[in-house]
Design an enzyme around this catalytic site. Structure first.
Site, short mmCIF file in Angstrom:
data_model
loop_
_atom_site.label_atom_id
_atom_site.label_comp_id
_atom_site.label_asym_id
_atom_site.label_seq_id
_atom_site.Cartn_x
_atom_site.Cartn_y
_atom_site.Cartn_z
N ASP A 143 -4.77 7.65 9.02
CA ASP A 143 -4.96 7.00 10.31
C ASP A 143 -4.93 8.01 11.45
OD1 ASP A 143 -5.29 4.41 9.49
OD2 ASP A 143 -3.15 4.13 9.25
N ASP B 239 4.73 0.74 12.07
CA ASP B 239 3.56 -0.01 11.62
C ASP B 239 3.57 -1.47 12.09
OD1 ASP B 239 3.23 2.39 10.34
OD2 ASP B 239 2.70 1.55 8.41
N LYS C 128 0.84 -1.21 0.00
CA LYS C 128 0.00 0.00 0.00
C LYS C 128 0.87 1.25 0.00
CE LYS C 128 -1.73 1.79 4.00
NZ LYS C 128 -1.44 3.23 4.05
N ASN C 129 1.86 1.26 0.89
CA ASN C 129 2.65 2.49 1.06
C ASN C 129 3.60 2.75 -0.10
OD1 ASN C 129 1.28 3.00 3.35
ND2 ASN C 129 2.95 2.54 4.77
N ARG D 58 -3.88 9.46 4.11
CA ARG D 58 -2.66 10.23 4.34
C ARG D 58 -1.86 10.42 3.04
NH1 ARG D 58 0.00 13.82 7.56
NH2 ARG D 58 2.22 13.56 7.34
C1 UD1 Z 1 4.42 6.84 6.32
C2 UD1 Z 1 3.46 5.68 6.25
C3 UD1 Z 1 3.02 5.23 7.64
C4 UD1 Z 1 4.23 4.97 8.51
C5 UD1 Z 1 5.18 6.17 8.48
C6 UD1 Z 1 6.48 5.93 9.23
C7 UD1 Z 1 2.28 6.06 4.19
C8 UD1 Z 1 0.99 6.41 3.53
N1 UD1 Z 1 2.27 6.09 5.52
O1 UD1 Z 1 3.71 7.94 6.90
O2 UD1 Z 1 2.27 4.03 7.50
O3 UD1 Z 1 3.81 4.73 9.82
O4 UD1 Z 1 5.54 6.48 7.13
O5 UD1 Z 1 7.14 4.80 8.76
O6 UD1 Z 1 3.26 5.71 3.55
N2 UD1 Z 1 6.78 14.51 10.63
C9 UD1 Z 1 6.85 15.86 10.96
N3 UD1 Z 1 6.78 16.77 9.93
C10 UD1 Z 1 6.66 16.41 8.64
C11 UD1 Z 1 6.58 15.03 8.32
C12 UD1 Z 1 6.63 14.10 9.34
O7 UD1 Z 1 6.97 16.22 12.12
O8 UD1 Z 1 6.60 17.28 7.76
C13 UD1 Z 1 6.80 13.51 11.72
C14 UD1 Z 1 5.46 12.79 11.85
O9 UD1 Z 1 4.56 13.51 12.64
C15 UD1 Z 1 5.88 11.49 12.49
C16 UD1 Z 1 7.21 11.21 11.85
O10 UD1 Z 1 7.69 12.47 11.38
O11 UD1 Z 1 6.05 11.66 13.87
C17 UD1 Z 1 7.15 10.19 10.73
O12 UD1 Z 1 6.43 10.72 9.65
P1 UD1 Z 1 6.69 10.27 8.15
O13 UD1 Z 1 7.94 9.46 8.07
O14 UD1 Z 1 6.58 11.47 7.30
O15 UD1 Z 1 5.46 9.30 7.90
P2 UD1 Z 1 4.31 9.41 6.81
O16 UD1 Z 1 4.91 9.63 5.47
O17 UD1 Z 1 3.25 10.32 7.26
#
Ligand code: UD1
Length: 413
Positions: free
Chosen positions: A112, A302, A17-18, A88
């Protein structure tokens, strides 16, 4: 569903999915007819398909795991709230739309519900590349007549921010470097997809990505096979771990799950990696371990609901530390309803393994929490009824069929 086991047989692991949602969003970048294979039949793919249709890319299924996406060049850089708020990954249209159209209007993304999910790193990186942002009435609007290459250093290797900046940089003027880029297998899949389209990306799979911008005319639509889903694979490992038995996970890529498989080995699982899959054998009883979530190649956040569920029936006490999403413990109260001995404090969970869980009605709060309820139900005496299974449908391709084919007592009502 009822307490089940031992499980026996093989489970095929669908595409991730991701990864696939990001590959789909990337088709915005150039005109033509794309084909994606090994696509999981999950609700989020349909939602991303609807979002892309609103933007101007048409999707249709050409086989059970095969998608055709047609970009005719009529791209509208407005992403409607009703679709964006559902997943997301809708944030992944930001980079491609901005670089292709010079403008994008997007409602803040959903997905989520496990705590704040800011996008400040996406925004700061794109600003360095020359974009300007405004935030009003729940929408962000970005503009950039022409994005230009920049040096971007992340404090934290964000998956989504890495993806958005890579896709934006592909058509930017000059060279973009991303320091401390995320290295997840799904990021590698995205970069390889882009390179096959004609993008110039160096350092794929490392923490430093260098993207040299090309003209849109140098990109072309391609066919691509989605990387297998390591989180779905881990779900079947966890199922076998609590139910007992042995499974062949056909198509699983052990090299994408090295740290996790190593820790599963510490819990007593016997793991054999072969070229086209992974075979696992469960011990009579799991041993407890301590685990902390980290960006790849660490233990992914995850996996955590699955690991906590396994520890709920393991011998001893395990401590799990969440380093990415402090609020990601909502499923713990559901596990407690099933008789698990879990307490949380801040970003730690302490799990004292019990002999057996006991079936009860529980709720799926998000995709992985829902999967954890399925795993828990396999370990629970009596009947477990899971509500909110639309969350599970967002990320799991026929989990009921796959588990029942290897002996689990599970049905969808
Ligand atoms: C993706 C995955 C999710 C997984 C996560 C971490 C998808 C659709 N989702 O989410 O399943 O749990 O990676 O492996 O692929 N953060 C900030 N600022 C930002 C971006 C992120 O503070 O601009 C923080 C987030 O709040 C979180 C952490 O960084 O605490 C991880 O986020 P990120 O790696 O960006 O995850 P996602 O891409 O949202």
């Amino acid at each position: 569903m009822r307490c089940s086991g031992p499980l026996a047989g093989s489970v095929s692991i669908p595409g991730a999915k991701n990864s696939v949602l990001k590959l789909m969003a990337t088709t915005i970048l150039c005109d033509g007819e794309f084909e994606l294979t090994n696509v999981p039949a999950i609700a989020d793919v349909w939602i991303m398909g609807e979002l892309l249709a609103a933007i101007g890319v048409d999707m249709n299924w050409t086989g059970p795991d095969r998608l055709r996406l047609v970009n005719n060049g009529n791209i509208t850089p407005d992403a409607p709230y009703e679709l964006v708020e559902k997943i997301r990954a809708s944030i992944n249209v930001l980079g491609p739309l901005l670089s292709r159209c010079g403008r994008v209007k997007l409602s803040m993304p959903g997905g989520d519900d496990f705590g704040a999910r800011p996008i400040d790193m996406h925004v700061a990186g794109l600003e360095k590349m020359g974009a300007s942002f405004t935030f009003e009435h729940g929408y962000l609007e970005a503009r950039a007549d022409r994005l230009r290459g920049a040096h971007i250093a992340f404090e934290f290797p964000s998956v989504g921010a890495t993806e958005n900046l890579v896709t934006a940089a592909v058509l930017a003027d000059g060279v973009t470097t991303i320091q401390n880029a995320a290295r997840e297998p799904e990021i590698i899949d995205l970069c390889e997809f882009l390179v096959s389209m004609g993008a110039h990306i160096d350092g794929i799979g490392t923490g430093k990505l260098t993207i040299t911008g090309v003209d849109r005319g140098s990109l072309s639509a391609v066919q691509h096979q989605t990387v297998p889903d390591r989180i779905q694979a881990a779900t079947y490992v966890a199922s076998c771990a609590v139910a007992g038995g042995s499974l062949d996970l056909v198509g699983a890529r052990g090299e994408h799950m090295q740290m996790l498989l190593h820790r599963f080995g510490d819990m007593g699982m016997v793991i054999d990696q072969y070229e086209s899959g992974v075979r696992i054998d469960a011990p009579t009883r799991l041993r407890s371990i301590d685990v902390a979530t980290l960006p790849y190649p660490g233990i992914a956040t995850d996996y955590k609901p699955l690991i906590i569920t396994m520890l709920s029936v393991a011998d001893g006490v395990g401590i799990v530390t969440e380093n990415l999403y402090p609020g990601r413990f909502r499923y713990v109260e559901e596990l407690q309803r099933l008789g698990a001995d879990v307490s949380t404090s801040g970003h730690h969970a302490v799990i004292r393994g019990v002999e057996r869980l006991s079936g009860a009605p529980v709720k799926a709060h998000d995709i992985r929490a829902g999967a954890a309820m399925v795993v828990a139900g396999l370990a629970a005496a009596g009947e477990t009824k899971i509500s909110g299974i639309h969350h599970i449908d967002r990320g799991y391709d026929d989990i009921v069929g796959r588990l029942s084919s290897v002996g689990a007592d599970i049905e969808r009502c």
